[in-house]
Write an enzyme that holds these catalytic residues in place. Structure first.
Site, short mmCIF file in Angstrom:
data_model
loop_
_atom_site.label_atom_id
_atom_site.label_comp_id
_atom_site.label_asym_id
_atom_site.label_seq_id
_atom_site.Cartn_x
_atom_site.Cartn_y
_atom_site.Cartn_z
N LEU A 15 -4.12 -3.73 -8.59
CA LEU A 15 -3.58 -4.10 -9.90
C LEU A 15 -2.57 -5.24 -9.79
CD1 LEU A 15 -3.14 -3.56 -12.94
CD2 LEU A 15 -1.51 -1.77 -12.29
N ASP A 36 6.03 -6.76 -1.68
CA ASP A 36 5.21 -5.68 -1.10
C ASP A 36 5.75 -5.41 0.29
OD1 ASP A 36 2.98 -3.94 -0.36
OD2 ASP A 36 1.92 -4.87 -2.03
N ILE A 37 5.17 -4.40 0.97
CA ILE A 37 5.68 -4.13 2.32
C ILE A 37 4.99 -4.99 3.37
CG2 ILE A 37 6.60 -1.80 1.98
CD1 ILE A 37 3.88 -0.74 3.01
N TYR A 143 -1.80 13.25 -5.86
CA TYR A 143 -1.62 12.02 -6.64
C TYR A 143 -1.38 12.37 -8.11
CZ TYR A 143 -3.08 7.61 -8.87
OH TYR A 143 -3.16 6.48 -9.62
#
Ligand code: SER
Length: 319
Positions: A15, A36-37, A143
């Protein structure tokens, strides 16, 4: 209007890569910080990008303060299938990450926060067809449990701390510019890549596994429309049902065959079928339509045509 500074957390995901590009059009490329990582895919090569781990609270707070962030899109999460393999980490990332972001929003008076929920908040006891906005919610995956708890946290922070946090319960998201990671609906993306490269796909769900789905263009539009809506129009502070189409693997395969006649599909359902069985087949999104004018643009035929029009060029560029 005050100049907006947008932080996207988890921007390298399915996404994020497309939402960042949608945000550029609204706020200008220089005002969107993708994080982001790990380093982003080529799609985000032109982005203003920085490494940021939402689990490192101190670092996150410093980042938001230093960059005078006015809106946060927090997308980092472990999805349904991967979450079942590593439930404790899924809970840790999905919950603690969200709470860090909501606390930062309070501390630094961030104007708006976006956080995605999912159809995974529903479970086997939920009405399966035209699932209403307010209904029984007994999710069976970690989740789904984390998304349901997250929805309640969002509503709580809005009520008690005044955070303008907004959310959508996405169906399976289908795009061709980036690939999903670890979801139950991923088959509907993989199938297009395999149809073009191998003319054959082995599906991990049954041919009749109906699920709500949405083309990425619509998902980005829904997100931006929700975030642009005046705060008083947002009557749901947990997450909105949104819907575009529902189909099963067999129907998607038939649609692809209209464009690629020698495409073949085989079925080999695995543990993900049980997850799919616990989710709705279709969603009632009346509330989103009434409150902020949600309207999808893509159905199965239009989406398939669009993907099969654009994806071959993208694949050719990669060779
Ligand atoms: N697409 C997601 C998944 O399959 C649902 O939110 O996990």
């Amino acid at each position: 209007m005050k100049k907006q500074k947008i932080l996207v957390i988890g921007a390298g995901g399915q996404l994020g890569t497309e939402l960042v590009q949608g945000l550029w059009k609204v706020y200008g490329q220089e005002n969107v910080i993708a994080t982001d990582i790990k380093d982003p895919q080529e799609v985000l090569a032109q982005a203003r990008f920085e490494i940021l781990d939402v689990l490192k609270q101190k670092q996150l707070f410093e980042f938001i303060k230093k960059n005078e962030i006015t809106q946060i899109y927090h997308l980092a999460a472990v999805l349904s299938a991967t979450g079942e393999k590593n439930p404790k980490f899924a809970w840790h990332l999905n919950m603690d990450g969200l709470i860090h972001v909501l606390d930062a929003a309070v501390e630094f008076k961030v104007e708006k926060v976006y956080w995605p929920s999912s159809i995974a908040v529903f479970g086997p006891t939920t009405p399966r067809h035209q699932t209403p906005q307010h209904t029984v919610m007994e999710p069976s995956t970690i989740y789904g449990i984390s998304k349901l708890a997250g929805e309640r946290w969002c509503a709580w922070y809005h009520r008690n701390k005044g955070v303008d946090v907004r959310s959508l319960r996405y169906p399976g998201l289908i795009g061709y510019k980036s690939k999903p990671g670890g979801g139950t609906t991923d088959y509907a993306v993989d199938i297009f890549f395999k149809a073009l490269t191998e003319k054959r796909y082995e599906c991990f769900l049954r041919p009749d596994a109906y699920l709500p789905m949405m083309y990425m263009e619509d998902a980005v539009k829904a997100t931006l429309d929700l975030m642009e809506a005046p705060a008083e129009k947002i009557t749901v502070r947990a997450a909105y049902n949104i819907s575009a189409m529902s189909f099963c693997p067999q129907e998607l395969a038939s649609e692809i065959k209209k464009h690629i006649p020698d495409f073949e599909i085989a079925y080999n359902p695995d543990y993900r079928q049980a997850i799919a069985d616990s989710w709705p087949a279709s969603i009632n999104d009346t509330q989103a339509r009434q409150d902020w004018g949600w309207q999808p643009q893509y159905n199965l035929a239009r989406m398939t045509e669009d993907i099969l029009h654009h994806l071959p060029r993208l694949l050719a560029e990669k060779v």
